[in-house]
Motif scaffolding. Structure first.
Motif, PDB file in Angstrom:
ATOM      1  N   LEU A 284       0.827  -1.204   0.000  1.00 51.22           N
ATOM      2  CA  LEU A 284       0.000   0.000   0.000  1.00 51.22           C
ATOM      3  C   LEU A 284       0.865   1.259   0.000  1.00 51.22           C
ATOM      4  O   LEU A 284       0.562   2.238  -0.689  1.00 51.22           O
ATOM      5  CB  LEU A 284      -0.926  -0.011   1.214  1.00 51.22           C
ATOM      6  N   ALA A 285       1.946   1.234   0.774  1.00 44.07           N
ATOM      7  CA  ALA A 285       2.834   2.400   0.826  1.00 44.07           C
ATOM      8  C   ALA A 285       3.486   2.639  -0.527  1.00 44.07           C
ATOM      9  O   ALA A 285       3.665   3.791  -0.948  1.00 44.07           O
ATOM     10  CB  ALA A 285       3.898   2.212   1.903  1.00 44.07           C
ATOM     11  N   ALA A 286       3.841   1.556  -1.233  1.00 45.32           N
ATOM     12  CA  ALA A 286       4.455   1.709  -2.555  1.00 45.32           C
ATOM     13  C   ALA A 286       3.504   2.382  -3.527  1.00 45.32           C
ATOM     14  O   ALA A 286       3.935   3.080  -4.453  1.00 45.32           O
ATOM     15  CB  ALA A 286       4.879   0.335  -3.092  1.00 45.32           C
ATOM     16  N   ALA A 287       2.196   2.189  -3.316  1.00 44.60           N
ATOM     17  CA  ALA A 287       1.184   2.839  -4.157  1.00 44.60           C
ATOM     18  C   ALA A 287       0.797   4.213  -3.617  1.00 44.60           C
ATOM     19  O   ALA A 287      -0.119   4.853  -4.144  1.00 44.60           O
ATOM     20  CB  ALA A 287      -0.051   1.954  -4.253  1.00 44.60           C
ATOM     21  N   ASN A 288       1.494   4.672  -2.562  1.00 41.49           N
ATOM     22  CA  ASN A 288       1.254   5.992  -1.946  1.00 41.49           C
ATOM     23  C   ASN A 288      -0.176   6.141  -1.454  1.00 41.49           C
ATOM     24  O   ASN A 288      -0.803   7.192  -1.613  1.00 41.49           O
ATOM     25  CB  ASN A 288       1.602   7.112  -2.933  1.00 41.49           C
ATOM     26  N   ILE A 289      -0.692   5.066  -0.832  1.00 44.07           N
ATOM     27  CA  ILE A 289      -2.059   5.058  -0.326  1.00 44.07           C
ATOM     28  C   ILE A 289      -2.033   5.156   1.194  1.00 44.07           C
ATOM     29  O   ILE A 289      -1.363   4.362   1.860  1.00 44.07           O
ATOM     30  CB  ILE A 289      -2.803   3.776  -0.751  1.00 44.07           C
ATOM     31  N   SER A 290      -2.743   6.142   1.735  1.00 40.91           N
ATOM     32  CA  SER A 290      -2.860   6.289   3.181  1.00 40.91           C
ATOM     33  C   SER A 290      -4.036   5.443   3.662  1.00 40.91           C
ATOM     34  O   SER A 290      -5.171   5.637   3.235  1.00 40.91           O
ATOM     35  CB  SER A 290      -3.087   7.759   3.565  1.00 40.91           C
ATOM     36  N   VAL A 291      -3.742   4.496   4.554  1.00 45.59           N
ATOM     37  CA  VAL A 291      -4.784   3.664   5.139  1.00 45.59           C
ATOM     38  C   VAL A 291      -5.415   4.439   6.293  1.00 45.59           C
ATOM     39  O   VAL A 291      -4.727   5.098   7.065  1.00 45.59           O
ATOM     40  CB  VAL A 291      -4.190   2.336   5.645  1.00 45.59           C
ATOM     41  N   ASP A 292      -6.736   4.350   6.403  1.00 45.54           N
ATOM     42  CA  ASP A 292      -7.413   5.039   7.495  1.00 45.54           C
ATOM     43  C   ASP A 292      -7.484   4.086   8.690  1.00 45.54           C
ATOM     44  O   ASP A 292      -6.517   3.896   9.402  1.00 45.54           O
ATOM     45  CB  ASP A 292      -8.798   5.502   7.043  1.00 45.54           C
ATOM     46  N   MET A 293      -8.623   3.439   8.919  1.00 45.99           N
ATOM     47  CA  MET A 293      -8.708   2.445   9.976  1.00 45.99           C
ATOM     48  C   MET A 293      -8.025   1.165   9.524  1.00 45.99           C
ATOM     49  O   MET A 293      -8.205   0.725   8.396  1.00 45.99           O
ATOM     50  CB  MET A 293     -10.173   2.143  10.306  1.00 45.99           C
ATOM     51  N   ILE A 294      -7.232   0.573  10.396  1.00 46.43           N
ATOM     52  CA  ILE A 294      -6.684  -0.748  10.122  1.00 46.43           C
ATOM     53  C   ILE A 294      -6.854  -1.579  11.380  1.00 46.43           C
ATOM     54  O   ILE A 294      -6.487  -1.136  12.475  1.00 46.43           O
ATOM     55  CB  ILE A 294      -5.211  -0.693   9.671  1.00 46.43           C
ATOM     56  N   VAL A 295      -7.479  -2.737  11.246  1.00 49.68           N
ATOM     57  CA  VAL A 295      -7.739  -3.583  12.408  1.00 49.68           C
ATOM     58  C   VAL A 295      -7.304  -5.011  12.093  1.00 49.68           C
ATOM     59  O   VAL A 295      -7.567  -5.536  11.021  1.00 49.68           O
ATOM     60  CB  VAL A 295      -9.232  -3.563  12.827  1.00 49.68           C
ATOM     61  N   GLN A 296      -6.585  -5.563  13.040  1.00 48.62           N
ATOM     62  CA  GLN A 296      -6.226  -6.969  12.944  1.00 48.62           C
ATOM     63  C   GLN A 296      -6.499  -7.593  14.294  1.00 48.62           C
ATOM     64  O   GLN A 296      -6.004  -7.113  15.317  1.00 48.62           O
ATOM     65  CB  GLN A 296      -4.751  -7.162  12.595  1.00 48.62           C
ATOM     66  N   LEU A 311     -10.259   5.923   1.523  1.00 53.38           N
ATOM     67  CA  LEU A 311     -11.283   6.742   0.881  1.00 53.38           C
ATOM     68  C   LEU A 311     -11.720   6.087  -0.432  1.00 53.38           C
ATOM     69  O   LEU A 311     -10.932   5.391  -1.083  1.00 53.38           O
ATOM     70  CB  LEU A 311     -10.753   8.146   0.618  1.00 53.38           C
ATOM     71  N   ASP A 312     -12.972   6.307  -0.804  1.00 56.06           N
ATOM     72  CA  ASP A 312     -13.489   5.733  -2.045  1.00 56.06           C
ATOM     73  C   ASP A 312     -12.582   6.010  -3.239  1.00 56.06           C
ATOM     74  O   ASP A 312     -12.404   5.161  -4.121  1.00 56.06           O
ATOM     75  CB  ASP A 312     -14.883   6.306  -2.345  1.00 56.06           C
ATOM     76  N   THR A 313     -12.011   7.210  -3.269  1.00 51.96           N
ATOM     77  CA  THR A 313     -11.184   7.604  -4.413  1.00 51.96           C
ATOM     78  C   THR A 313      -9.920   6.760  -4.530  1.00 51.96           C
ATOM     79  O   THR A 313      -9.343   6.643  -5.617  1.00 51.96           O
ATOM     80  CB  THR A 313     -10.798   9.089  -4.301  1.00 51.96           C
ATOM     81  N   ASP A 314      -9.456   6.175  -3.415  1.00 52.66           N
ATOM     82  CA  ASP A 314      -8.245   5.355  -3.430  1.00 52.66           C
ATOM     83  C   ASP A 314      -8.545   3.867  -3.589  1.00 52.66           C
ATOM     84  O   ASP A 314      -7.617   3.045  -3.620  1.00 52.66           O
ATOM     85  CB  ASP A 314      -7.449   5.556  -2.132  1.00 52.66           C
ATOM     86  N   LEU A 315      -9.828   3.500  -3.689  1.00 55.04           N
ATOM     87  CA  LEU A 315     -10.190   2.085  -3.665  1.00 55.04           C
ATOM     88  C   LEU A 315      -9.586   1.271  -4.815  1.00 55.04           C
ATOM     89  O   LEU A 315      -9.023   0.193  -4.569  1.00 55.04           O
ATOM     90  CB  LEU A 315     -11.708   1.927  -3.637  1.00 55.04           C
ATOM     91  N   PRO A 316      -9.682   1.711  -6.073  1.00 58.04           N
ATOM     92  CA  PRO A 316      -9.133   0.871  -7.150  1.00 58.04           C
ATOM     93  C   PRO A 316      -7.647   0.549  -6.960  1.00 58.04           C
ATOM     94  O   PRO A 316      -7.236  -0.610  -7.096  1.00 58.04           O
ATOM     95  CB  PRO A 316      -9.380   1.710  -8.407  1.00 58.04           C
ATOM     96  N   ALA A 317      -6.861   1.582  -6.625  1.00 55.00           N
ATOM     97  CA  ALA A 317      -5.426   1.360  -6.427  1.00 55.00           C
ATOM     98  C   ALA A 317      -5.170   0.503  -5.193  1.00 55.00           C
ATOM     99  O   ALA A 317      -4.284  -0.362  -5.190  1.00 55.00           O
ATOM    100  CB  ALA A 317      -4.690   2.694  -6.301  1.00 55.00           C
ATOM    101  N   ALA A 318      -5.955   0.716  -4.136  1.00 59.09           N
ATOM    102  CA  ALA A 318      -5.776  -0.061  -2.906  1.00 59.09           C
ATOM    103  C   ALA A 318      -6.120  -1.529  -3.127  1.00 59.09           C
ATOM    104  O   ALA A 318      -5.437  -2.432  -2.630  1.00 59.09           O
ATOM    105  CB  ALA A 318      -6.636   0.523  -1.791  1.00 59.09           C
ATOM    106  N   ARG A 319      -7.176  -1.786  -3.885  1.00 59.80           N
ATOM    107  CA  ARG A 319      -7.591  -3.170  -4.158  1.00 59.80           C
ATOM    108  C   ARG A 319      -6.506  -3.906  -4.955  1.00 59.80           C
ATOM    109  O   ARG A 319      -6.173  -5.059  -4.652  1.00 59.80           O
ATOM    110  CB  ARG A 319      -8.914  -3.176  -4.908  1.00 59.80           C
TER     111      ARG A 319
END
Length: 595
Positions: A284-296, A311-319
């Motif tokens: 995710l960091a390589a794609a410059n995507i900021s994760v909001d909530m992360i739960v494990q 955010l919705d706008t980052d969804l395609p790249a995040a997926r």
């Protein structure tokens, strides 16, 4: 002579009349004895017009050329503002980001500021001119024009205030100040005179539209009081100071916020072993995507689920990045959840006043609103809810904590400004050194709490009221819950993890087991865990923070059992036996940015 920075957003300079009104405000401040720097955004919807034009010319405009195009909006505004001041009898000069030597990295569209050269600005100020600074823009090492992304003009303004040692940074906008929540959703929302940098950092990241979190990061780092005011010609509302003081020390909750458009992804069937979280976050960091909530949550049968939102706008790249990572770590599948919103409550008083999470969960349950996921920090509780219930959830929690009623004791604007001025008596050389890497990551420290135990509830029904029932039972016995994480549900079931003091683990386990038994759930306890936390301004917005943590732990052979995040802290739960080794590894990983 005092110096102030005034920032005027697009709605405040949308036409010639508003530009002249802003010019008069700046001249009035100068006539009252202050040096003035104005930071100006593009007029009205000009940026949207330019984006639309680019789309008409090209389906996929190059990022560099988009920055070249979008920066012209601010150049129009600063030139017109300087003309207006000259016409009103004043002296002014307009400067672009390049002319102010605002140096950034090369991340077009969301560049970060590295440094600002103040000499030219100071020379113009000393010559009696009002400096009109183009917001939102800078240049990289190759002299390419860059833009700072969302809230870029706010970021420019607070950064200039930090560099120039301004008395305050005034943000003129179309609202009267910072409200307890969005008044467009909750009409009973109340304007606050003061809100702390820490509270506003969380509120800004959660979708409070007045300020962007990056500008608040600067305010916090460099102790800049930010004065949010209405730019209207016929209004003299005193506004809100974002500074060192909270509105009231008596209240646990100061504000509530809603992030409307969140997308959720779950990596299911993850091998519960060191290194798997690292692989995901690196991708995710390589794609410059900021994760909001992360739960494990702690895994069952040597498998765990890791869920996160973007955010919705980052969804395609995040997926795409997540699927790549899932293949690498041998995860079972990647699931995309239903659209959600995140409702949160924030307040410095939470650290000393327990029961906030319990009240929030019960209020949402009473309104028939199901909680899909939970994360907590010392000053924030966040819950994911179905998107269609997001606005109602915000109204419910605002009413629950009676945020429409002013607190009994209130810090004033003058109090906050005085506190900020007093705190500025610092080592000038240290401040200058920090300014050289303005948006570089700085960590306050790595902390370790070895007094905790972990309870994990699996196969809990994913329906309203379950979280409230669990935490009401625990709170009734006076047990203080530290970290709460509820995973995104699947097949009508969810997992809840919580940490409690080790001395309370036996009683807490018995209470929780009685509740779980009624629903066919199961409870496991680990009586000796540690919570390792990395704290600092901007730890969420810097995409590499999580990567550093998990790389350090993976290298030390330490598995992560639970993850919780906030705007200023990333916390992980690990086995207590690894506590000392984990702290050493993490401190070494952040040695270059601690301080």
């Amino acid at each position: 002579m005092s110096l102030i920075v005034q920032k005027f957003g697009g709605t405040s300079v949308a036409d010639a009349e508003k530009i002249r009104a802003a010019a008069r405000r700046a001249l009035r401040a100068q006539q009252q004895g202050a040096q003035v720097v104005m930071v100006v955004s593009a007029m009205g919807k000009q940026t949207d017009v330019l984006v639309d034009l680019a789309g008409q010319v090209c389906d996929d405009p190059p990022a560099r050329e988009m920055d070249m195009l979008l920066s012209t909006g601010e150049q129009v505004s600063v030139a017109l503002m300087a003309m207006a001041i000259h016409d009103l009898g004043g002296k002014a000069v307009s400067l672009t980001g390049a002319q102010m030597e605002i140096r950034t990295d090369s991340a077009h569209g969301k560049a970060r500021i590295h440094s600002i050269g103040a000499d030219r600005i100071r020379a113009h100020l000393d010559a009696g001119r009002i400096v009109i600074a183009a917001g939102f823009q800078g240049i990289d090492v190759d002299l390419n024009i860059t833009t700072l992304g969302r809230g870029g003009s706010d970021t420019t303004a607070v950064a200039l205030a930090a560099v120039l040692g301004a008395e305050a940074c005034e943000i003129y906008t179309d609202v009267d100040g910072v409200f307890t929540t969005d008044p467009r959703i909750e009409p009973a929302a109340r304007k606050m005179d003061c809100v702390s940098h820490d509270e506003m950092l969380e509120l800004a990241s959660l979708g409070a539209g007045v300020m962007h979190s990056r500008s608040i990061e600067f305010g916090k780092k460099f102790n800049v009081p930010i004065h949010v005011r209405n730019s209207g010609v016929f209004t003299d509302v005193p506004g809100t100071i974002i500074g060192p003081l909270s509105e009231s020390a008596d209240r646990a909750v100061s504000g509530a916020a809603l992030t409307k458009n969140e997308a959720q992804l779950t990596v299911a069937g993850v091998p519960d072993k060191p290194g798997v979280s690292l692989a995901l976050l690196e991708s995710l960091a390589a794609a410059n995507i900021s994760v909001d909530m992360i739960v494990q949550n702690r895994g069952a049968d040597s498998l765990a689920d890791i869920s996160f939102t973007v955010l919705d706008t980052d969804l395609p790249a995040a997926r795409a990045a997540t699927k790549k990572a899932a293949e690498m770590i041998g995860a079972r599948e990647v699931r995309q959840g239903d659209p959600v919103s995140k409702v949160s409550v924030v307040g410095l008083g939470m650290a000393s006043q327990p029961g906030v999470a319990r009240r929030m969960f019960r209020a949402l349950a009473s309104a028939g609103i199901n909680i899909h996921a939970i994360t907590t920090s010392e000053i924030k509780v966040s819950c994911l809810v179905a998107r269609e219930q997001g606005q109602e959830a915000l109204r419910v929690v605002h009413r629950e904590f009676e945020l429409h009623i002013p607190p009994a004791t209130v810090a004033t604007i003058a109090d906050s400004l005085a506190a900020a001025k007093e705190a500025k008596v610092a080592d000038a050389d240290a401040v200058i050194a920090r300014l050289q890497g303005m948006e570089e990551l700085r960590i306050d420290g790595c902390d370790l709490d070895t007094t905790q135990a972990l309870l994990t509830l699996r196969n809990v029904p994913d329906k309203p009221g379950i979280a409230a029932e669990i935490f009401e039972a625990i709170a009734h016995r006076g047990v203080l819950v530290d970290l709460i994480v509820q995973s995104i549900g699947q097949d009508g079931l969810t997992t809840v993890g919580l940490t409690v003091p080790q001395n309370d683990i036996a009683e807490s386990q018995k209470l929780v087991a009685e509740i779980a038994a009624r629903f066919g759930g199961e409870v496991t306890a680990e009586p000796n865990v540690a919570i390792l936390s990395v704290t600092g301004v901007g730890v969420r917005s810097h995409t590499g923070v999580g990567t550093r943590i998990f790389r350090a732990l993976s290298g030390a052979g330490i598995n992560v059992e639970l993850i919780g995040t906030s705007e200023v802290k990333v916390s992980v739960v690990i086995a207590g036996e690894h506590a000392a080794k984990a702290l050493t590894a993490t401190e070494e990983a952040f040695a270059d940015v601690i301080g």
